[in-house]
Design a protein around this motif. Structure first.
Motif, short mmCIF file in Angstrom:
data_model
loop_
_atom_site.label_atom_id
_atom_site.label_comp_id
_atom_site.label_asym_id
_atom_site.label_seq_id
_atom_site.Cartn_x
_atom_site.Cartn_y
_atom_site.Cartn_z
N ILE A 15 0.84 -1.20 0.00
CA ILE A 15 0.00 0.00 0.00
C ILE A 15 0.88 1.25 0.00
CG2 ILE A 15 -1.76 1.30 1.27
CD1 ILE A 15 -2.66 -1.50 2.44
N ALA A 16 1.97 1.21 0.77
CA ALA A 16 2.91 2.34 0.82
C ALA A 16 3.51 2.59 -0.56
CB ALA A 16 4.02 2.07 1.83
N GLN A 17 3.88 1.51 -1.24
CA GLN A 17 4.52 1.62 -2.57
C GLN A 17 3.59 2.27 -3.59
OE1 GLN A 17 6.43 -1.99 -4.05
NE2 GLN A 17 5.95 -1.41 -6.16
N VAL A 18 2.34 1.80 -3.66
CA VAL A 18 1.42 2.36 -4.67
C VAL A 18 1.01 3.79 -4.32
CG1 VAL A 18 0.58 0.11 -5.48
CG2 VAL A 18 -0.68 1.30 -3.67
N SER A 19 0.95 4.10 -3.02
CA SER A 19 0.59 5.46 -2.59
C SER A 19 1.70 6.44 -2.97
CB SER A 19 0.35 5.50 -1.08
OG SER A 19 -0.70 4.63 -0.71
N ALA A 20 2.95 6.05 -2.73
CA ALA A 20 4.08 6.92 -3.07
C ALA A 20 4.21 7.06 -4.58
CB ALA A 20 5.37 6.37 -2.48
N ALA A 21 3.96 5.97 -5.32
CA ALA A 21 4.03 6.02 -6.78
C ALA A 21 3.00 6.99 -7.34
CB ALA A 21 3.84 4.63 -7.37
N ALA A 22 1.88 7.18 -6.59
CA ALA A 22 0.82 8.12 -7.02
C ALA A 22 1.08 9.54 -6.52
CB ALA A 22 -0.53 7.63 -6.52
N ALA B 173 9.41 8.30 -6.02
CA ALA B 173 8.50 7.58 -5.12
C ALA B 173 9.21 7.22 -3.81
CB ALA B 173 7.97 6.32 -5.79
N LEU B 174 10.44 6.71 -3.91
CA LEU B 174 11.17 6.31 -2.70
C LEU B 174 11.44 7.51 -1.79
CD1 LEU B 174 13.71 3.68 -4.12
CD2 LEU B 174 11.77 3.24 -2.61
N SER B 175 11.63 8.68 -2.39
CA SER B 175 11.90 9.88 -1.58
C SER B 175 10.67 10.29 -0.76
CB SER B 175 12.35 11.04 -2.47
OG SER B 175 11.24 11.56 -3.19
N LEU B 176 9.49 9.79 -1.17
CA LEU B 176 8.24 10.15 -0.47
C LEU B 176 7.91 9.20 0.69
CD1 LEU B 176 5.99 10.98 -3.57
CD2 LEU B 176 6.90 12.62 -1.92
N ILE B 177 8.67 8.09 0.80
CA ILE B 177 8.38 7.08 1.83
C ILE B 177 9.37 7.16 2.99
CG2 ILE B 177 8.01 4.62 2.31
CD1 ILE B 177 7.60 4.16 -0.67
#
Length: 290
Positions: free
Chosen positions: A17-24, A66-70
């Motif tokens: 869920i974290a991955q798809v949220s950050a990708a968005a 995306a990784l920078s947002l997690i």
């Protein structure tokens, strides 16, 4: 408006869920009681996204963004800025209730709290929070980055604004929404788990072997994966807990968990995650255990 998303639980679902949220484009904070699980989760997300880059689904630039947002931590207070918190803890009502008791006091008053439960009553879980009208089910399928569907489930107290905000959030993740009423196991698992349980009965009664049953359903019903292989992927303990929720909640004998499923769980043969289930995964290729 959702900008910051908090995730409770750094397991397979929480990290997906974290991955798809950050990708968005959402800022994401993963919280788990164990710091080492947070570290392992962040490493898993990094590995998953690296694979997406090598298969051409993502550019390296998108991956880095995306990784920078997690971020992640074992500090509950880091969820205090979240607009939406999704609880993705183990499928155990007492654990979920305990989490809500700890999480609710640190949340903003207008934050939405959601659960990724695959079977438990949203209304009952909501009653354990300080915000039943801002609580609902947002049920992602596993593996989250691959599966297109999300079930949205309102409890009896969920208000319309909460539901609409959740819809906008899920749509922004490029997922397809299905709306389910708050009855045990919702739509997907209400249909899927009794099918898996019936496949286990078919094995238990000696109608066919593991290989025969999975081959029959793959080639005879055009399923991408056989029901016993799928059970191992889901986790036999999770399958059993969903069948127990169906059996307890609907009081119909057709939902009785197969005794063989109970026996496998008692043996600790939980499927892929424990190395053995209906298949043995300890060698190079999975071998049926019956």
């Amino acid at each position: 408006m959702i900008k910051n998303v908090g995730i409770v639980g750094a397991g397979q679902m929480g990290c997906g869920i974290a991955q798809v949220s950050a990708a968005a484009g959402y800022k994401v904070h993963i919280y788990d009681i164990a710091a080492d699980r947070v570290e392992a989760g962040l490493a898993t997300i990094n590995g998953n996204m690296a694979r997406q880059v090598s298969s051409g689904k993502l550019t390296d630039e998108e991956r880095k963004k995306a990784l920078s947002l997690i971020k992640g931590s074992a500090d509950l207070n880091d969820l205090s800025q979240a607009d939406l918190v999704i609880e993705a803890a183990t499928e155990d009502e007492s654990i979920k209730r305990k989490i809500y008791g700890q999480v609710c006091p640190v949340l903003k008053t207008d934050a939405i709290l959601a659960t990724n439960t695959s079977s438990l009553s949203i209304t009952r879980l909501a009653s354990a929070t300080d915000r039943p009208e801002r609580f609902m089910g947002i049920h992602f399928m596993n593996p989250v980055p691959v599966m297109k569907l999300v079930e949205l489930v309102r409890g009896i107290a969920t208000d319309e604004g909460t539901f609409q905000t959740a819809k906008q959030f899920v749509t922004a993740l490029d997922k397809t929404i299905t709306v389910a009423e708050d009855f045990p196991a919702f739509i997907v698992n209400r249909i899927l788990l009794p099918m898996i349980n019936e496949a286990i009965y078919t094995l238990y009664e000696g109608v066919g072997s593991v290989d025969a049953i999975d081959t029959a359903m793959k080639l005879g019903a055009n399923h991408p994966m056989g029901p016993l292989q799928l059970a191992d992927f889901i986790g036999l303990d999770t399958c059993l807990s969903i069948m127990q929720v169906l059996h307890d909640g609907l009081a119909d004998s057709k939902y009785r968990p197969c005794p063989l499923l109970v026996k496998y769980v008692e043996a600790g043969w939980l499927g892929r995650k424990s190395g053995r289930g209906f298949y043995d995964y300890r060698g190079d290729t999975p071998v049926p255990t019956r």
